[in-house]
Scaffold this motif. Structure first.
Motif, PDB file in Angstrom:
ATOM      1  N   LEU A   1       1.648  -4.499-101.256  1.00 19.28           N
ATOM      2  CA  LEU A   1       2.718  -5.408-100.849  1.00 19.28           C
ATOM      3  C   LEU A   1       2.169  -6.779-100.457  1.00 19.28           C
ATOM      4  CD1 LEU A   1       5.011  -3.026 -98.770  1.00 19.28           C
ATOM      5  CD2 LEU A   1       5.557  -4.130-100.950  1.00 19.28           C
ATOM      6  N   LEU A   2       1.046  -6.801 -99.759  1.00 19.79           N
ATOM      7  CA  LEU A   2       0.412  -8.074 -99.405  1.00 19.79           C
ATOM      8  C   LEU A   2       0.023  -8.847-100.658  1.00 19.79           C
ATOM      9  CD1 LEU A   2      -0.834 -10.006 -97.321  1.00 19.79           C
ATOM     10  CD2 LEU A   2      -2.910  -8.596 -97.377  1.00 19.79           C
ATOM     11  N   SER A   3      -0.482  -8.133-101.654  1.00 22.21           N
ATOM     12  CA  SER A   3      -0.891  -8.781-102.898  1.00 22.21           C
ATOM     13  C   SER A   3       0.300  -9.381-103.636  1.00 22.21           C
ATOM     14  CB  SER A   3      -1.607  -7.769-103.794  1.00 22.21           C
ATOM     15  OG  SER A   3      -1.961  -8.347-105.026  1.00 22.21           O
ATOM     16  N   VAL A   4       1.352  -8.593-103.817  1.00 22.86           N
ATOM     17  CA  VAL A   4       2.508  -9.076-104.574  1.00 22.86           C
ATOM     18  C   VAL A   4       3.255 -10.160-103.793  1.00 22.86           C
ATOM     19  CG1 VAL A   4       4.647  -8.401-105.729  1.00 22.86           C
ATOM     20  CG2 VAL A   4       2.707  -6.852-105.737  1.00 22.86           C
ATOM     21  N   GLY A   5       3.399  -9.973-102.485  1.00 20.64           N
ATOM     22  CA  GLY A   5       4.038 -10.999-101.673  1.00 20.64           C
ATOM     23  C   GLY A   5       3.230 -12.283-101.642  1.00 20.64           C
ATOM     24  N   GLY A   6       1.905 -12.161-101.508  1.00 27.14           N
ATOM     25  CA  GLY A   6       1.049 -13.340-101.534  1.00 27.14           C
ATOM     26  C   GLY A   6       1.093 -14.061-102.868  1.00 27.14           C
ATOM     27  N   THR A   7       1.185 -13.296-103.952  1.00 27.15           N
ATOM     28  CA  THR A   7       1.314 -13.901-105.281  1.00 27.15           C
ATOM     29  C   THR A   7       2.592 -14.721-105.382  1.00 27.15           C
ATOM     30  OG1 THR A   7       0.042 -12.134-106.339  1.00 27.15           O
ATOM     31  CG2 THR A   7       1.553 -13.374-107.740  1.00 27.15           C
ATOM     32  N   THR A   8       3.677 -14.204-104.827  1.00 28.65           N
ATOM     33  CA  THR A   8       4.942 -14.939-104.837  1.00 28.65           C
ATOM     34  C   THR A   8       4.798 -16.280-104.123  1.00 28.65           C
ATOM     35  OG1 THR A   8       6.166 -12.847-104.791  1.00 28.65           O
ATOM     36  CG2 THR A   8       7.370 -14.841-104.174  1.00 28.65           C
ATOM     37  N   VAL A   9       4.229 -16.240-102.923  1.00 30.86           N
ATOM     38  CA  VAL A   9       4.105 -17.455-102.117  1.00 30.86           C
ATOM     39  C   VAL A   9       3.176 -18.465-102.775  1.00 30.86           C
ATOM     40  CG1 VAL A   9       3.309 -18.364 -99.903  1.00 30.86           C
ATOM     41  CG2 VAL A   9       4.634 -16.237 -99.977  1.00 30.86           C
ATOM     42  N   MET A  10       2.023 -18.016-103.255  1.00 29.39           N
ATOM     43  CA  MET A  10       1.048 -18.954-103.804  1.00 29.39           C
ATOM     44  C   MET A  10       1.497 -19.523-105.142  1.00 29.39           C
ATOM     45  SD  MET A  10      -0.757 -18.929-101.229  1.00 29.39           S
ATOM     46  CE  MET A  10      -1.647 -20.355-101.840  1.00 29.39           C
ATOM     47  N   SER A  11       2.251 -18.764-105.927  1.00 24.75           N
ATOM     48  CA  SER A  11       2.794 -19.315-107.181  1.00 24.75           C
ATOM     49  C   SER A  11       3.768 -20.448-106.886  1.00 24.75           C
ATOM     50  CB  SER A  11       3.485 -18.218-107.984  1.00 24.75           C
ATOM     51  OG  SER A  11       2.552 -17.274-108.454  1.00 24.75           O
ATOM     52  N   LEU A  12       4.589 -20.254-105.868  1.00 25.22           N
ATOM     53  CA  LEU A  12       5.511 -21.320-105.475  1.00 25.22           C
ATOM     54  C   LEU A  12       4.757 -22.550-104.972  1.00 25.22           C
ATOM     55  CD1 LEU A  12       8.322 -19.316-103.637  1.00 25.22           C
ATOM     56  CD2 LEU A  12       8.517 -20.533-105.809  1.00 25.22           C
TER      57      LEU A  12
ATOM     58  N   PHE B   1       8.243  -7.107-105.474  1.00 27.07           N
ATOM     59  CA  PHE B   1       7.916  -6.895-104.066  1.00 27.07           C
ATOM     60  C   PHE B   1       9.043  -6.128-103.374  1.00 27.07           C
ATOM     61  CE2 PHE B   1       8.382  -8.259 -99.657  1.00 27.07           C
ATOM     62  CZ  PHE B   1       7.118  -8.024 -99.133  1.00 27.07           C
ATOM     63  N   LEU B   2      10.279  -6.542-103.588  1.00 27.65           N
ATOM     64  CA  LEU B   2      11.422  -5.885-102.955  1.00 27.65           C
ATOM     65  C   LEU B   2      11.578  -4.447-103.441  1.00 27.65           C
ATOM     66  CD1 LEU B   2      14.009  -8.814-103.053  1.00 27.65           C
ATOM     67  CD2 LEU B   2      12.653  -8.026-101.096  1.00 27.65           C
ATOM     68  N   LEU B   3      11.379  -4.217-104.740  1.00 27.90           N
ATOM     69  CA  LEU B   3      11.460  -2.858-105.282  1.00 27.90           C
ATOM     70  C   LEU B   3      10.396  -1.956-104.663  1.00 27.90           C
ATOM     71  CD1 LEU B   3      12.169  -3.419-109.085  1.00 27.90           C
ATOM     72  CD2 LEU B   3      13.617  -2.167-107.461  1.00 27.90           C
ATOM     73  N   PHE B   4       9.191  -2.504-104.487  1.00 26.27           N
ATOM     74  CA  PHE B   4       8.095  -1.724-103.918  1.00 26.27           C
ATOM     75  C   PHE B   4       8.408  -1.346-102.471  1.00 26.27           C
ATOM     76  CE2 PHE B   4       3.782  -0.303-103.323  1.00 26.27           C
ATOM     77  CZ  PHE B   4       3.303  -0.087-104.605  1.00 26.27           C
ATOM     78  N   VAL B   5       8.942  -2.301-101.717  1.00 24.65           N
ATOM     79  CA  VAL B   5       9.328  -2.008-100.332  1.00 24.65           C
ATOM     80  C   VAL B   5      10.368  -0.892-100.291  1.00 24.65           C
ATOM     81  CG1 VAL B   5      10.506  -2.941 -98.296  1.00 24.65           C
ATOM     82  CG2 VAL B   5       8.787  -4.315 -99.474  1.00 24.65           C
ATOM     83  N   TRP B   6      11.311  -0.945-101.216  1.00 25.35           N
ATOM     84  CA  TRP B   6      12.450  -0.030-101.210  1.00 25.35           C
ATOM     85  C   TRP B   6      12.090   1.374-101.667  1.00 25.35           C
ATOM     86  CZ3 TRP B   6      16.490   0.208-105.611  1.00 25.35           C
ATOM     87  CH2 TRP B   6      17.539   1.075-105.257  1.00 25.35           C
ATOM     88  N   ARG B   7      11.264   1.494-102.717  1.00 28.75           N
ATOM     89  CA  ARG B   7      11.107   2.771-103.386  1.00 28.75           C
ATOM     90  C   ARG B   7       9.784   3.488-103.129  1.00 28.75           C
ATOM     91  NH1 ARG B   7      15.403   5.036-104.116  1.00 28.75           N
ATOM     92  NH2 ARG B   7      14.404   6.409-105.635  1.00 28.75           N
ATOM     93  N   VAL B   8       8.755   2.793-102.667  1.00 28.28           N
ATOM     94  CA  VAL B   8       7.454   3.441-102.447  1.00 28.28           C
ATOM     95  C   VAL B   8       7.297   3.745-100.965  1.00 28.28           C
ATOM     96  CG1 VAL B   8       4.947   3.219-102.628  1.00 28.28           C
ATOM     97  CG2 VAL B   8       6.415   2.316-104.446  1.00 28.28           C
ATOM     98  N   ARG B   9       6.999   4.995-100.667  1.00 29.31           N
ATOM     99  CA  ARG B   9       6.913   5.439 -99.272  1.00 29.31           C
ATOM    100  C   ARG B   9       5.608   4.975 -98.626  1.00 29.31           C
ATOM    101  NH1 ARG B   9       7.794  11.491-101.480  1.00 29.31           N
ATOM    102  NH2 ARG B   9       9.903  11.222-102.340  1.00 29.31           N
ATOM    103  N   PRO B  10       5.627   4.723 -97.337  1.00 25.26           N
ATOM    104  CA  PRO B  10       4.366   4.427 -96.620  1.00 25.26           C
ATOM    105  C   PRO B  10       3.408   5.618 -96.708  1.00 25.26           C
ATOM    106  CG  PRO B  10       6.279   3.831 -95.296  1.00 25.26           C
ATOM    107  CD  PRO B  10       6.801   4.609 -96.471  1.00 25.26           C
TER     108      PRO B  10
END
Length: 390
Positions: free
Chosen positions: A77-88, A174-183
């Motif tokens: 999640l950190l990787s995908v979320g960070g990718t979103t922010v840095m691409s922007l 990122f949102l799909l991963f938060v929703w569907r993948v368990r901790p």
């Protein structure tokens, strides 16, 4: 067939890999527009791209450490979320200095994904070769989609929206991963990270004969992959006399074939063994490069493309070999460590292929790659024939 949770994990890990790779690959097609906008030369922007790929390689080890400490799901999640922010941030950078910082950090956060995702799949799948084969489709699919999409968007709307496609793809994943993948419970939640970065412990992992031997195989294979991927279109234009459009089509087809064959190669490694499958990949790669260099006409390109795309899919057989020789507790940090080691070596592949091509010509440059792959094939055969145990 009933949908199972492990399919969800595999699917979303693959999508996450796709997102982080698209964000990185979207930059290269718009380099001319970036150099014009910032009034810089190709060498200067090339340094930024080198920084991105080097940061990607160096973050493989921290990815494993952080996954052991905080859990694989959190790091993906950190990787995908960070990718979103840095691409922007890349897309809106008003100054080149900020662009450089953003692209290097983008490589770093994207580099957090693979080791953590692979160890997460190791928790979920027994047939790990198949799972890694499917997972790496994300990378191959990005290689097909990102250059075409970024070029098309750049022509119509400019390079900034083209670079921003990384964020547009990563955010919903990122949102799909938060929703569907368990901790998941981390392997070492209480152990401080500084205790993991011990020379003795790192040397213990790399010092295992089986691991050291596999690092050698992976380093050579990744070196050849990097060099081939960097210069295959240029080789086809300068040596084979193709148009740039046709060379780009062949390059896209290379990624398409890899997307198709990787799960099968991973399954073969599960069924017949890692080394037998890797040996076959090395032989296919040598043959494919030979067809490209020595066989004229469409036959040389078509057969060479299929052979190379199969052969340079070796990672789906080699990377499970690492995990096969690690304990459960070593897998997070250990897999990240070996990824950083061999990808750092591989980053030199582009420089080496370019140098040999300038100094001695394309036939010698690709011939050098064939020799390296042949050495790996011989080493695997000797290891098996004499039961050396590496």
């Amino acid at each position: 067939m009933r949908w199972r949770y492990r399919y969800t994990v595999l699917t979303l890990c693959t999508f996450a890999f796709f997102a982080t790779m698209v964000a990185r690959l979207a930059v290269s097609p718009v380099v001319p527009a970036i150099t014009d906008d910032f009034a810089i030369g190709n060498t200067v922007v090339g340094i930024a791209l080198t920084g991105m790929w080097m940061a990607y390689a160096l973050m493989q080890f921290p990815s494993g450490l952080l996954a052991d400490r905080f859990g694989e799901r959190s790091i993906v999640l950190l990787s995908v979320g960070g990718t979103t922010v840095m691409s922007l941030l890349l897309a809106v950078s008003p100054y080149y200095a900020l662009f450089v910082v953003s692209i290097v950090v983008l490589g770093g956060v994207a580099g957090l994904h693979y080791s953590a995702a692979t160890t997460l799949l190791g928790r979920t799948y027994d047939n790990l070769g198949f799972a890694i084969g499917v997972h790496t489709i994300g990378s191959s699919a990005a290689g097909l989609v990102a250059p075409i999409a970024a070029a098309w968007i750049s022509v119509r709307y400019g390079w900034r929206p083209a670079v921003a496609i990384g964020a547009a793809i990563a955010a919903p994943i990122f949102l799909l991963f938060v929703w569907r993948v368990r901790p998941v419970d981390p392997h070492r939640p209480e152990q401080p990270l500084r205790e993991r970065v011990q020379l003795a412990e790192l040397a213990n992992v790399l010092g295992k004969p089986e691991i050291a031997f596999t690092v050698g195989i992976a380093s050579v294979g990744a070196f050849v992959w990097q060099g081939t991927a960097s210069f295959l279109p240029t080789f086809l234009v300068e040596y084979r006399g193709m148009s740039s459009t046709m060379a780009g089509g062949v390059f896209s087809a290379y990624f398409v074939v890899q997307s198709i064959v990787k799960p099968g190669i991973g399954s073969l490694s599960d069924r017949f063994g890692r080394d037998v499958t890797t040996f076959g990949c090395m032989v296919f790669s040598v043959a494919g490069l030979a067809f490209f260099v020595a066989v004229p006409g469409l036959v040389g390109v078509a057969v060479g493309l299929v052979l190379i795309a199969n052969g340079l899919s070796w990672a789906v057989a080699v990377e499970p070999r690492f995990l096969d020789n690690m304990t459960e507790g070593e897998r997070g940090a250990g897999f990240g460590l070996v990824r950083t080691t061999y990808l750092t070596v591989a980053s030199l592949g582009s420089v080496a292929v370019g140098f040999f091509a300038d100094a001695f010509g394309w036939a010698v440059s690709f011939g050098m790659l064939m020799v390296l792959l042949a050495v790996v094939a011989v080493a695997l055969a000797v290891n098996w024939a004499f039961e050396l145990g590496y």
